[in-house]
Design an enzyme around this catalytic site. Structure first.
Site, short mmCIF file in Angstrom:
data_model
loop_
_atom_site.label_atom_id
_atom_site.label_comp_id
_atom_site.label_asym_id
_atom_site.label_seq_id
_atom_site.Cartn_x
_atom_site.Cartn_y
_atom_site.Cartn_z
N SER A 221 0.83 -1.09 0.05
CA SER A 221 -0.18 0.13 0.05
C SER A 221 0.76 1.33 0.03
CB SER A 221 -1.01 0.01 1.29
OG SER A 221 -1.82 0.99 0.98
N GLU A 342 -8.90 -5.36 -4.56
CA GLU A 342 -8.43 -4.21 -3.77
C GLU A 342 -9.23 -3.31 -3.03
OE1 GLU A 342 -5.32 -3.87 -2.92
OE2 GLU A 342 -3.99 -4.71 -4.43
N HIS A 455 -7.33 -6.00 -0.37
CA HIS A 455 -6.23 -5.39 0.00
C HIS A 455 -5.57 -5.75 1.16
CE1 HIS A 455 -3.91 -1.63 -0.25
NE2 HIS A 455 -4.04 -1.19 0.81
#
Length: 554
Positions: A221, A342, A455
């Site tokens: 991320s 995601e 994610h």
């Protein structure tokens, strides 16, 4: 009685499993640190673990909004057996993120402090020898506003793959990103902290069994974005030799697009600091307490104001796209990838306050695109065409929601990853792409059954969570062993391939990549259609400039 004491004293230094029972003590450039040995089932060699090792002075007082300075030396043996506090951040979100992504068996105690520039080290090496093992330095995610090093336990990755794992911390939020746009506070403190940690690794990791000439930086991320920033930064030269960005790269982000003056006027109002000069404002903010700055940070969120990485002429000399076009970056082998969904669950959950009644439909999608249009480098006039492209006449509400979430996944993660990979490939960089698609059992009770590859899901497998947590299936355990092997092979050789593994093609003109999951297989042209659509749309509709944006500052 004395005989009893003598026997125990002799046992204390008697080699067991190749090690004495005495805890490890290692020299650093600042002084000695005391760690602890932790054994992992099935491994004769225990892992030497050092927690909370300082790599810089506490960034307090005059060092707030200033480059990190080397840690002060000490003459005693510093105890490095307790987790360091996370950097200043919202405690509620810190706990949520820590609990969600932790690869520890137990819930970590939550400690937060502005004094936070520490790193953790996991070494499987015999510290009495010069082992020269590959080093993997983890940069945590959390949007550059939350997170910490300690939820990511490097024990399994270190033991299984015989690598030294280092997890680092860096200043977050206003502490890590505040910029006046001039010499009084240029910004990018978060990235300067990351660079300082990497310099510390160069100076010290050999004593922990690591090879300073074989350092891989990897992150997820905003940690993945940070990895790409360091690859593009001239300050990163010779500090690392390979890079992995998981679900985040610097392309198509809000880097350098904030109008500093407009943002700082809001900060000045919230903080009651005189903004007539940069120097006065910085000095005033340095006088604020940690809790006062936390309160200001919370209000910035309410105002939808986010701070960002700056094009400062130092960390980033130019816009990322320009640096890539000029091929003037650290051309190290690079793995780039993202997850199938995601926006499957965790990110929408974090955006609940922006979702009317929690629904995801055309109206909500339009609202979010308008909210983030400057960060996404798109004009508001493009929004109807974008929504139409993804929905294509679908009427079913559940299917609409799924397609809209896919759209946001493409915009924030998929398309930037492909664009970066193409630029790396065209610059002659050995590049490997992946798409992760698997649902970990650790989170199955928290999210919809349809979500596969949310994610952050790959983190559990990169760090060997199925080998550390209870209840993992054999499939999960084997998948984690494979992922750790891929990542560690890359750290060793700049190539993830190895004996007994599915072949991972290099990303070339055929755009081959690896789908990683219950079935791991090669595929081609990841998100090619979506990238073509966005490229054409952006060419026809260049982003609008508004009072809250600008291209860069020097």
């Amino acid at each position: 009685m004395w005989l009893h004491a003598l026997v125990w004293a002799s046992l204390a230094v008697c080699p067991i499993l190749g090690h004495s029972l005495l805890p490890p003590v290692v020299d650093t450039t600042q002084g000695k640190v005391l760690g602890k040995y932790i054994s992992l089932e099935g491994f004769e060699q225990p892992v030497a673990v050092f927690l909370g090792v300082p790599f810089a002075k506490p960034p307090l007082g005059s060092l707030r909004f200033a480059p990190p300075q080397p840690a002060e030396p000490w003459s005693f043996v510093k105890n490095a057996t307790s987790y360091p506090p996370m950097c200043s951040q919202d405690a509620g979100w810190a706990k949520i993120l820590s609990d969600m992504f932790s690869t520890e068996k137990e819930i970590l105690p939550l400690k937060i402090s502005e004094d936070c520039l520490y790193l953790n080290i996991y070494s499987p090496a015999d510290l009495t020898k010069s082992s020269q093992l590959p080093v993997m330095v983890w940069i945590h995610g959390g949007g550059l506003v939350i997170g910490g090093a300690s939820p990511y336990n490097g024990l399994a990755l270190s033991a299984h793959e015989n690598v030294v794992v280092v997890t680092i911390q860096y200043r977050l939020g206003i502490w890590g990103l505040f910029s006046t746009g001039d010499e009084h506070s240029p910004g990018n403190w978060a990235h300067l902290d990351q660079l300082a940690a990497l310099r510390w690794v160069q100076d010290n990791i050999a004593n922990f069994g690591g090879n300073p000439d074989s350092v891989t930086i990897f992150g997820e991320s905003s940690g993945g974005i940070s990895v790409s920033v360091l690859v593009l930064s001239p300050l990163g030269k010779d500090l690392f030799h390979r890079a992995i960005s998981e679900s985040g790269v610097v392309i198509n982000t809000n880097v350098g697009k904030k109008n500093i003056q407009a943002v700082n006027e809001i900060i000045a109002t919230l903080s009651q600091c005189n903004d007539t000069s940069s120097a006065a404002m910085v000095q005033c903010l340095r006088q604020k307490t940690e809790s006062e700055l936390l309160e200001i940070s919370g209000k910035l969120v309410q105002y939808n104001i986010s701070l960002s990485t700056m094009i400062d002429g130092v960390v980033l000399p130019k816009a990322p796209e320009e640096i890539l076009a000029e091929k003037s970056f650290n051309t190290v082998p690079y793995i780039v990838g993202f997850n199938k969904q995601e926006f499957g669950w965790i990110i929408p959950m974090m955006l609940q306050n922006l979702l009317p009644e929690g629904k995801m439909n055309e109206e909500t999608a339009s609202l979010l695109l308008r909210r983030f249009h400057s960060e996404l480098n798109i004009s508001e006039s493009m929004i109807p065409a974008v929504i139409e492209q993804y929905l294509r006449g679908v009427d079913d509400p559940a299917k609409k929601s799924e397609l809209i979430l896919d759209m946001f996944g493409d915009i924030f993660f998929g398309i930037p990853a492909v664009l970066l990979s193409r630029s790396l490939r065209d610059a002659g960089v050995s590049t490997y792409m992946y798409e992760f698609r698997y649902r970990p059992s650790f989170v199955s009770d928290k999210r919809p059954q349809t979500v596969e590859g949310d994610h952050g899901d790959e983190i559990f497998f990169v760090f060997g969570a199925p080998l550390l947590k209870e209840g993992a299936s054999e499939e999960e355990t084997n998948l984690s062993k494979m992922v750790m092997k891929f990542w560690a092979n890359f750290a060793r050789n700049g190539n993830p391939n190895g004996e007994g593994l599915p072949h991972w093609p290099e990303y070339d003109e055929q755009e081959g990549y690896l789908q990683i999951g219950a079935t791991t297989q090669q595929a081609q042209r990841l998100k090619a259609e979506e990238v073509a659509f966005w490229t054409e749309l952006l060419a026809k509709n260049p982003p609008e400039t508004d009072p809250t944006e600008h291209t860069e500052h020097k």
